[in-house]
Scaffold this active site. Sequence first.
Site, PDB file in Angstrom:
ATOM      1  N   ARG A 121     -49.768  52.163  40.733  1.00  0.00           N
ATOM      2  CA  ARG A 121     -50.383  51.723  41.962  1.00  0.00           C
ATOM      3  C   ARG A 121     -51.801  51.082  41.698  1.00  0.00           C
ATOM      4  NH1 ARG A 121     -47.089  54.557  45.670  1.00  0.00           N
ATOM      5  NH2 ARG A 121     -47.259  52.925  47.361  1.00  0.00           N
ATOM      6  N   GLN A 126     -50.203  45.144  41.915  1.00  0.00           N
ATOM      7  CA  GLN A 126     -50.033  44.945  43.376  1.00  0.00           C
ATOM      8  C   GLN A 126     -48.930  44.040  43.848  1.00  0.00           C
ATOM      9  OE1 GLN A 126     -53.953  44.394  45.280  1.00  0.00           O
ATOM     10  NE2 GLN A 126     -53.731  45.987  46.442  1.00  0.00           N
ATOM     11  N   ASP A 129     -45.566  45.963  43.532  1.00  0.00           N
ATOM     12  CA  ASP A 129     -45.415  47.262  43.918  1.00  0.00           C
ATOM     13  C   ASP A 129     -44.436  47.142  44.803  1.00  0.00           C
ATOM     14  OD1 ASP A 129     -45.804  49.616  45.100  1.00  0.00           O
ATOM     15  OD2 ASP A 129     -47.889  49.604  45.316  1.00  0.00           O
ATOM     16  N   SER A 132     -44.644  49.969  47.950  1.00  0.00           N
ATOM     17  CA  SER A 132     -45.771  49.533  49.097  1.00  0.00           C
ATOM     18  C   SER A 132     -44.867  48.652  49.996  1.00  0.00           C
ATOM     19  CB  SER A 132     -46.656  48.982  48.429  1.00  0.00           C
ATOM     20  OG  SER A 132     -47.616  49.969  48.092  1.00  0.00           O
ATOM     21  N   TYR A 227     -51.903  59.902  45.009  1.00  0.00           N
ATOM     22  CA  TYR A 227     -50.912  60.709  45.974  1.00  0.00           C
ATOM     23  C   TYR A 227     -51.325  61.899  46.158  1.00  0.00           C
ATOM     24  CZ  TYR A 227     -47.484  57.345  43.926  1.00  0.00           C
ATOM     25  OH  TYR A 227     -46.660  56.137  43.787  1.00  0.00           O
TER      26      TYR A 227
HETATM   27  P1  NAD Z   1     -46.353  58.716  49.773  1.00  0.00           P
HETATM   28  O1  NAD Z   1     -45.142  57.894  50.233  1.00  0.00           O
HETATM   29  O2  NAD Z   1     -46.202  59.346  48.519  1.00  0.00           O
HETATM   30  O3  NAD Z   1     -46.672  59.746  50.672  1.00  0.00           O
HETATM   31  C1  NAD Z   1     -47.014  59.336  52.019  1.00  0.00           C
HETATM   32  C2  NAD Z   1     -48.061  60.374  52.671  1.00  0.00           C
HETATM   33  O4  NAD Z   1     -47.852  61.346  52.854  1.00  0.00           O
HETATM   34  C3  NAD Z   1     -49.446  60.347  51.859  1.00  0.00           C
HETATM   35  O5  NAD Z   1     -50.474  59.600  52.498  1.00  0.00           O
HETATM   36  C4  NAD Z   1     -49.722  61.436  51.520  1.00  0.00           C
HETATM   37  O6  NAD Z   1     -50.970  61.738  51.484  1.00  0.00           O
HETATM   38  C5  NAD Z   1     -49.045  62.144  52.787  1.00  0.00           C
HETATM   39  N1  NAD Z   1     -48.678  63.539  52.680  1.00  0.00           N
HETATM   40  C6  NAD Z   1     -48.039  64.484  51.586  1.00  0.00           C
HETATM   41  N2  NAD Z   1     -48.144  65.709  52.124  1.00  0.00           N
HETATM   42  C7  NAD Z   1     -48.717  65.810  53.372  1.00  0.00           C
HETATM   43  C8  NAD Z   1     -48.591  66.877  54.266  1.00  0.00           C
HETATM   44  N3  NAD Z   1     -48.339  68.174  53.998  1.00  0.00           N
HETATM   45  N4  NAD Z   1     -49.005  66.366  55.548  1.00  0.00           N
HETATM   46  C9  NAD Z   1     -49.585  65.191  56.005  1.00  0.00           C
HETATM   47  N5  NAD Z   1     -49.528  64.087  54.965  1.00  0.00           N
HETATM   48  C10 NAD Z   1     -49.063  64.535  53.598  1.00  0.00           C
HETATM   49  O7  NAD Z   1     -47.427  57.803  49.649  1.00  0.00           O
HETATM   50  P2  NAD Z   1     -47.759  56.421  49.634  1.00  0.00           P
HETATM   51  O8  NAD Z   1     -47.586  55.598  50.813  1.00  0.00           O
HETATM   52  O9  NAD Z   1     -46.838  55.773  48.404  1.00  0.00           O
HETATM   53  O10 NAD Z   1     -49.276  55.944  48.960  1.00  0.00           O
HETATM   54  C11 NAD Z   1     -49.657  56.830  48.119  1.00  0.00           C
HETATM   55  C12 NAD Z   1     -51.190  56.526  47.573  1.00  0.00           C
HETATM   56  O11 NAD Z   1     -51.040  55.292  46.696  1.00  0.00           O
HETATM   57  C13 NAD Z   1     -52.185  56.224  48.672  1.00  0.00           C
HETATM   58  O12 NAD Z   1     -53.572  56.792  48.569  1.00  0.00           O
HETATM   59  C14 NAD Z   1     -52.006  54.691  48.810  1.00  0.00           C
HETATM   60  O13 NAD Z   1     -53.407  54.161  49.115  1.00  0.00           O
HETATM   61  C15 NAD Z   1     -52.066  54.464  47.449  1.00  0.00           C
HETATM   62  N6  NAD Z   1     -51.520  52.994  47.211  1.00  0.00           N
HETATM   63  C16 NAD Z   1     -52.585  52.174  46.242  1.00  0.00           C
HETATM   64  C17 NAD Z   1     -52.022  51.009  45.978  1.00  0.00           C
HETATM   65  C18 NAD Z   1     -52.898  50.104  45.133  1.00  0.00           C
HETATM   66  O14 NAD Z   1     -53.919  50.517  44.844  1.00  0.00           O
HETATM   67  N7  NAD Z   1     -52.252  49.027  44.654  1.00  0.00           N
HETATM   68  C19 NAD Z   1     -50.948  50.352  46.552  1.00  0.00           C
HETATM   69  C20 NAD Z   1     -50.189  51.614  47.405  1.00  0.00           C
HETATM   70  C21 NAD Z   1     -50.478  52.562  47.695  1.00  0.00           C
END
Ligand code: NAD
Length: 381
Positions: A121, A126, A129, A132, A227
């Site tokens: 990520r 990006q 990804d 996403s 994460y």
């Molecule tokens: P994910 O699908 O793994 O999880 C979804 C959300 O659930 C997350 O925000 C997580 O914090 C939340 N979660 C976990 N346990 C929880 C609980 N008990 N109660 C409430 N919420 C809870 O997450 P994702 O959408 O794949 O994103 C993961 C991370 O990756 C994020 O920080 C996102 O900003 C980051 N990201 C970065 C990039 C990049 O830099 N290119 C791209 C995409 C995502």
Amino acid sequence: MNLVALKEAGGERRVAVIPPVVSKLCQLGLTVRVESGAGAAADFPDAAYREAGAEVFTDRSAALAAADMVWHVQHASGAEEALFRPGTLYAGFFDPFRQTDRLRRLAAAGVHVVSMEMMPRTTLAQKMDALSSQANLAGYAAVVHGAGRLRRILPMMMTPSGTLSPARVFVIGVGVAGLQAIATAKRLGARVEAFDTRPVVEEQVRSLGAKFVKIDLGETGQSAQGYATELTPEQVERQREGMAKICAQSDLVITTAKLFGRPAPRLVTQAMLDRMQAGSVVVDLAAGAGGNVEGSRPGETVVTPNGVTIMGDMALEATVARDSSAMYAANLLAFLEHFWDAGAKAFAYRLDDEILAGCLLSHSGRLIHPRFADTADSTAS
Ligand code: NAD
């Protein structure tokens, strides 16, 4: 090089290659072969693939036996994978944490497995990804499908016949899907609240015009990749208590909470569902990963005795298969372009590249990804 895309099985509506991507692949010097009907459920007919320069085939075994590269959404069957030649690049959603036997078999057969779930990520990756791109559409679709089950509207409406108050939407888990769900529900006029265990999310929630629900859980964190880290049982209990009242007041609850590589946390209990109003809807986007909601069943919609609908649809992004296929195919194309050796007209396995190191699980007959080292050990024994 010969790239093959199959018609997906198991009701999957998405396809890994779409016609505009075929044109680009042909320009790179690849031969693209697409199974007849592969794009039909995503509104891409065979004729569009042919026009873009692909060969459309019906003999699956012959196509796989001649493939240098196979792109997929869901992985193919074991029998089909047995046809792959050593050195085949096999890229798509591999589900590596649950497919360890499959991974061992493919590694031993010399297949180069690329798992799109493991794509780093990072800013550089990006465009590749796929988690996403698909989560974004799932977040949108969760609101649209959830709203479709409600017997009330989302926006406030003031008319001579009366005033309707806005529906209340509660989004639990504010990653990529959660943010898009918030944005979509706001656009439709709902009153939106949201919660996540990662405190950094609060600002993002506010910037979308939604309210961040404050629940004091003590120390919570996130991994270097962003994460969420797993909560203690006491923290989960505190979170449930903090959310119970909001759920009871909400018309639509959308849960997206996931823990990378582990089962999703159970956040909405039967006791919380019992307090919700008849007619309210819960969409569990984590249903396929263990489920955030008690009683949610993967791929099914159930109604509780007190009239709460729980939607456990998996891969809601597949309901907008045209767009999700387009984004997914663009992710795969960006990955290929990054490693394409134009002179040799071949995929360059730069094993020290951080993108490839993140998502390439097997190479030259071995499991090379450190996350699957245990699996590699058991192969050796
Ligand atoms: P994910 O699908 O793994 O999880 C979804 C959300 O659930 C997350 O925000 C997580 O914090 C939340 N979660 C976990 N346990 C929880 C609980 N008990 N109660 C409430 N919420 C809870 O997450 P994702 O959408 O794949 O994103 C993961 C991370 O990756 C994020 O920080 C996102 O900003 C980051 N990201 C970065 C990039 C990049 O830099 N290119 C791209 C995409 C995502």
